[in-house]
Design a protein around this motif. Structure first.
Motif, PDB file in Angstrom:
ATOM      1  N   SER A 125       0.822  -1.210   0.000  1.00 58.30           N
ATOM      2  CA  SER A 125       0.000   0.000   0.000  1.00 58.30           C
ATOM      3  C   SER A 125       0.857   1.262   0.000  1.00 58.30           C
ATOM      4  CB  SER A 125      -0.937   0.004   1.213  1.00 58.30           C
ATOM      5  OG  SER A 125      -1.821  -1.100   1.166  1.00 58.30           O
ATOM      6  N   TYR A 126       1.990   1.235   0.681  1.00 58.38           N
ATOM      7  CA  TYR A 126       2.897   2.388   0.653  1.00 58.38           C
ATOM      8  C   TYR A 126       3.533   2.552  -0.726  1.00 58.38           C
ATOM      9  CZ  TYR A 126       2.793   3.478   5.643  1.00 58.38           C
ATOM     10  OH  TYR A 126       2.408   3.882   6.906  1.00 58.38           O
ATOM     11  N   LEU A 127       3.775   1.423  -1.383  1.00 54.17           N
ATOM     12  CA  LEU A 127       4.401   1.470  -2.706  1.00 54.17           C
ATOM     13  C   LEU A 127       3.399   1.842  -3.791  1.00 54.17           C
ATOM     14  CD1 LEU A 127       7.130   0.978  -4.082  1.00 54.17           C
ATOM     15  CD2 LEU A 127       6.440  -1.402  -4.416  1.00 54.17           C
ATOM     16  N   PHE A 128       2.185   1.333  -3.669  1.00 51.95           N
ATOM     17  CA  PHE A 128       1.141   1.600  -4.654  1.00 51.95           C
ATOM     18  C   PHE A 128      -0.033   2.303  -3.962  1.00 51.95           C
ATOM     19  CE2 PHE A 128       3.391  -2.265  -6.034  1.00 51.95           C
ATOM     20  CZ  PHE A 128       3.940  -1.791  -7.220  1.00 51.95           C
ATOM     21  N   LYS A 129      -1.183   1.631  -3.913  1.00 49.34           N
ATOM     22  CA  LYS A 129      -2.363   2.155  -3.223  1.00 49.34           C
ATOM     23  C   LYS A 129      -3.127   0.989  -2.614  1.00 49.34           C
ATOM     24  CE  LYS A 129      -2.525   6.674  -4.214  1.00 49.34           C
ATOM     25  NZ  LYS A 129      -2.647   7.739  -3.210  1.00 49.34           N
ATOM     26  N   SER A 130      -3.751   1.218  -1.471  1.00 52.88           N
ATOM     27  CA  SER A 130      -4.500   0.137  -0.825  1.00 52.88           C
ATOM     28  C   SER A 130      -5.734  -0.251  -1.628  1.00 52.88           C
ATOM     29  CB  SER A 130      -4.911   0.536   0.596  1.00 52.88           C
ATOM     30  OG  SER A 130      -5.800   1.636   0.578  1.00 52.88           O
ATOM     31  N   GLN A 131      -6.193   0.656  -2.511  1.00 59.39           N
ATOM     32  CA  GLN A 131      -7.380   0.339  -3.309  1.00 59.39           C
ATOM     33  C   GLN A 131      -7.110  -0.835  -4.257  1.00 59.39           C
ATOM     34  OE1 GLN A 131      -8.262   3.912  -5.438  1.00 59.39           O
ATOM     35  NE2 GLN A 131      -6.689   3.617  -6.979  1.00 59.39           N
ATOM     36  N   TYR A 132      -5.831  -1.000  -4.649  1.00 58.33           N
ATOM     37  CA  TYR A 132      -5.496  -2.139  -5.494  1.00 58.33           C
ATOM     38  C   TYR A 132      -5.651  -3.452  -4.725  1.00 58.33           C
ATOM     39  CZ  TYR A 132      -3.577   1.388  -8.640  1.00 58.33           C
ATOM     40  OH  TYR A 132      -3.427   2.478  -9.461  1.00 58.33           O
ATOM     41  N   LEU A 133      -5.442  -3.393  -3.412  1.00 58.38           N
ATOM     42  CA  LEU A 133      -5.687  -4.572  -2.587  1.00 58.38           C
ATOM     43  C   LEU A 133      -7.168  -4.927  -2.584  1.00 58.38           C
ATOM     44  CD1 LEU A 133      -3.461  -3.995   0.585  1.00 58.38           C
ATOM     45  CD2 LEU A 133      -3.162  -5.750  -1.159  1.00 58.38           C
ATOM     46  N   LEU A 134      -8.021  -3.885  -2.581  1.00 59.81           N
ATOM     47  CA  LEU A 134      -9.465  -4.108  -2.640  1.00 59.81           C
ATOM     48  C   LEU A 134      -9.838  -4.795  -3.945  1.00 59.81           C
ATOM     49  CD1 LEU A 134     -12.337  -3.706  -1.551  1.00 59.81           C
ATOM     50  CD2 LEU A 134     -12.326  -1.427  -2.582  1.00 59.81           C
ATOM     51  N   PHE A 135      -9.290  -4.296  -5.065  1.00 58.69           N
ATOM     52  CA  PHE A 135      -9.557  -4.919  -6.363  1.00 58.69           C
ATOM     53  C   PHE A 135      -9.067  -6.366  -6.372  1.00 58.69           C
ATOM     54  CE2 PHE A 135      -8.946  -0.394  -8.157  1.00 58.69           C
ATOM     55  CZ  PHE A 135     -10.251  -0.086  -7.832  1.00 58.69           C
ATOM     56  N   GLY A 136      -7.865  -6.574  -5.793  1.00 56.21           N
ATOM     57  CA  GLY A 136      -7.328  -7.929  -5.718  1.00 56.21           C
ATOM     58  C   GLY A 136      -8.191  -8.828  -4.849  1.00 56.21           C
ATOM     59  N   GLY A 137      -8.718  -8.262  -3.749  1.00 56.33           N
ATOM     60  CA  GLY A 137      -9.595  -9.030  -2.870  1.00 56.33           C
ATOM     61  C   GLY A 137     -10.886  -9.443  -3.560  1.00 56.33           C
ATOM     62  N   ILE A 138     -11.436  -8.521  -4.362  1.00 60.37           N
ATOM     63  CA  ILE A 138     -12.658  -8.836  -5.115  1.00 60.37           C
ATOM     64  C   ILE A 138     -12.387  -9.940  -6.134  1.00 60.37           C
ATOM     65  CG2 ILE A 138     -14.346  -7.934  -6.769  1.00 60.37           C
ATOM     66  CD1 ILE A 138     -14.048  -5.210  -5.342  1.00 60.37           C
ATOM     67  N   ALA A 139     -11.250  -9.821  -6.828  1.00 63.27           N
ATOM     68  CA  ALA A 139     -10.879 -10.838  -7.825  1.00 63.27           C
ATOM     69  C   ALA A 139     -10.658 -12.192  -7.151  1.00 63.27           C
ATOM     70  CB  ALA A 139      -9.612 -10.400  -8.565  1.00 63.27           C
ATOM     71  N   LEU A 140     -10.021 -12.166  -5.975  1.00 64.21           N
ATOM     72  CA  LEU A 140      -9.776 -13.401  -5.236  1.00 64.21           C
ATOM     73  C   LEU A 140     -11.088 -14.029  -4.768  1.00 64.21           C
ATOM     74  CD1 LEU A 140      -7.517 -15.212  -4.114  1.00 64.21           C
ATOM     75  CD2 LEU A 140      -7.579 -13.849  -2.023  1.00 64.21           C
ATOM     76  N   PHE A 141     -12.048 -13.179  -4.358  1.00 72.65           N
ATOM     77  CA  PHE A 141     -13.345 -13.688  -3.921  1.00 72.65           C
ATOM     78  C   PHE A 141     -14.083 -14.347  -5.089  1.00 72.65           C
ATOM     79  CE2 PHE A 141     -17.940 -13.009  -3.202  1.00 72.65           C
ATOM     80  CZ  PHE A 141     -18.082 -13.745  -2.034  1.00 72.65           C
ATOM     81  N   VAL A 142     -14.042 -13.712  -6.259  1.00 72.24           N
ATOM     82  CA  VAL A 142     -14.681 -14.298  -7.452  1.00 72.24           C
ATOM     83  C   VAL A 142     -14.026 -15.631  -7.793  1.00 72.24           C
ATOM     84  CG1 VAL A 142     -15.044 -14.004  -9.936  1.00 72.24           C
ATOM     85  CG2 VAL A 142     -15.386 -12.064  -8.392  1.00 72.24           C
ATOM     86  N   PHE A 143     -12.683 -15.662  -7.714  1.00 71.81           N
ATOM     87  CA  PHE A 143     -11.947 -16.902  -7.979  1.00 71.81           C
ATOM     88  C   PHE A 143     -12.353 -17.987  -6.983  1.00 71.81           C
ATOM     89  CE2 PHE A 143      -8.225 -19.586  -7.071  1.00 71.81           C
ATOM     90  CZ  PHE A 143      -8.020 -20.143  -8.338  1.00 71.81           C
ATOM     91  N   TYR A 144     -12.521 -17.586  -5.730  1.00 77.57           N
ATOM     92  CA  TYR A 144     -12.928 -18.528  -4.681  1.00 77.57           C
ATOM     93  C   TYR A 144     -14.321 -19.099  -4.972  1.00 77.57           C
ATOM     94  CZ  TYR A 144     -14.827 -19.939  -0.145  1.00 77.57           C
ATOM     95  OH  TYR A 144     -15.449 -20.623   0.861  1.00 77.57           O
ATOM     96  N   ILE A 145     -15.259 -18.238  -5.344  1.00 76.90           N
ATOM     97  CA  ILE A 145     -16.627 -18.676  -5.649  1.00 76.90           C
ATOM     98  C   ILE A 145     -16.635 -19.649  -6.819  1.00 76.90           C
ATOM     99  CG2 ILE A 145     -18.885 -17.922  -6.476  1.00 76.90           C
ATOM    100  CD1 ILE A 145     -18.372 -17.257  -3.549  1.00 76.90           C
TER     101      ILE A 145
END
Length: 202
Positions: A125-145
């Motif tokens: 998050s310091y290197l980029f933005k924490s919002q990218y973690l949110l996008f990654g979390g959403i993608a991971l959740f879709v992958f999980y489903i």
């Protein structure tokens, strides 16, 4: 630095008040205490982090009599404070609602997983933005489903089995070793975040 931690707690008090009844509701529904603790700890920690993520916030913080190292230190210490607060609420809530005392192994597992998450999330998050973690979390959740529905229907049972195996270890030496490893990773992440933030231009 203590003022920075206090500032984060004050800014998150309304979020904590909103989350409190939701957290207690989950406890009444007999959801896994470990799962509840991990989700709520990560949610409040990242919410606190994202508040200061705007460039104007960074400019204001850097205009105050704090070094960049102290600013990063406050985030890592604050993450521990928020984790303790959530676990304390869960401990009391579970004791009152379910008349059960949470095992120390469960608390250890929650703290370890949250610390592991912070160890990777903060430098990113310091290197980029924490919002990218949110996008990654959403993608991971879709992958999980998709994985659960198409490939591994019993994935939840397998995860519960792994958690059960971890919690079944009787030798405290295993947990002490895990705590040391997680602690070292957390400190390493801390140093990396300081290095990244010192080089950042706002």
């Amino acid at each position: 630095m203590l003022q920075l931690i206090r500032k984060d707690i004050i800014l998150q008090k309304y979020t904590l008040l909103v989350m409190l009844p939701i957290l207690l509701l989950y406890l009444t529904l007999n959801y896994s205490v470990v799962w509840i603790g991990i989700i709520f700890c990560i949610a409040i920690i990242m919410q606190s982090f994202s508040v200061d993520e705007k460039s104007t916030s960074h400019m204001l913080l850097n205009a105050l009599p704090y070094t960049r190292e102290e600013i990063v230190n406050s985030k890592y210490i604050g993450a521990g404070v928020f984790t303790f607060l959530i676990l304390f609420i869960i401990f009391l809530g579970n004791l009152i609602i379910n008349k059960e005392i949470i095992q120390w192994k469960q608390l250890f597992l929650i703290m370890s997983i949250v610390a592991l998450f912070v160890s990777f999330a903060f430098p990113f998050s310091y290197l980029f933005k924490s919002q990218y973690l949110l996008f990654g979390g959403i993608a991971l959740f879709v992958f999980y489903i998709v994985t659960v529905s198409k490939f591994i229907p019993d994935l939840n049972d397998r995860i519960r089995k792994v958690v059960g195996i971890v919690l079944s270890f009787e030798q405290s030496l295993v947990y002490v070793g895990g705590l040391v490893l997680v602690g070292l990773l957390y400190l390493f992440s801390w140093m990396i975040s300081i290095s990244i933030y010192k080089r950042k231009v706002f």
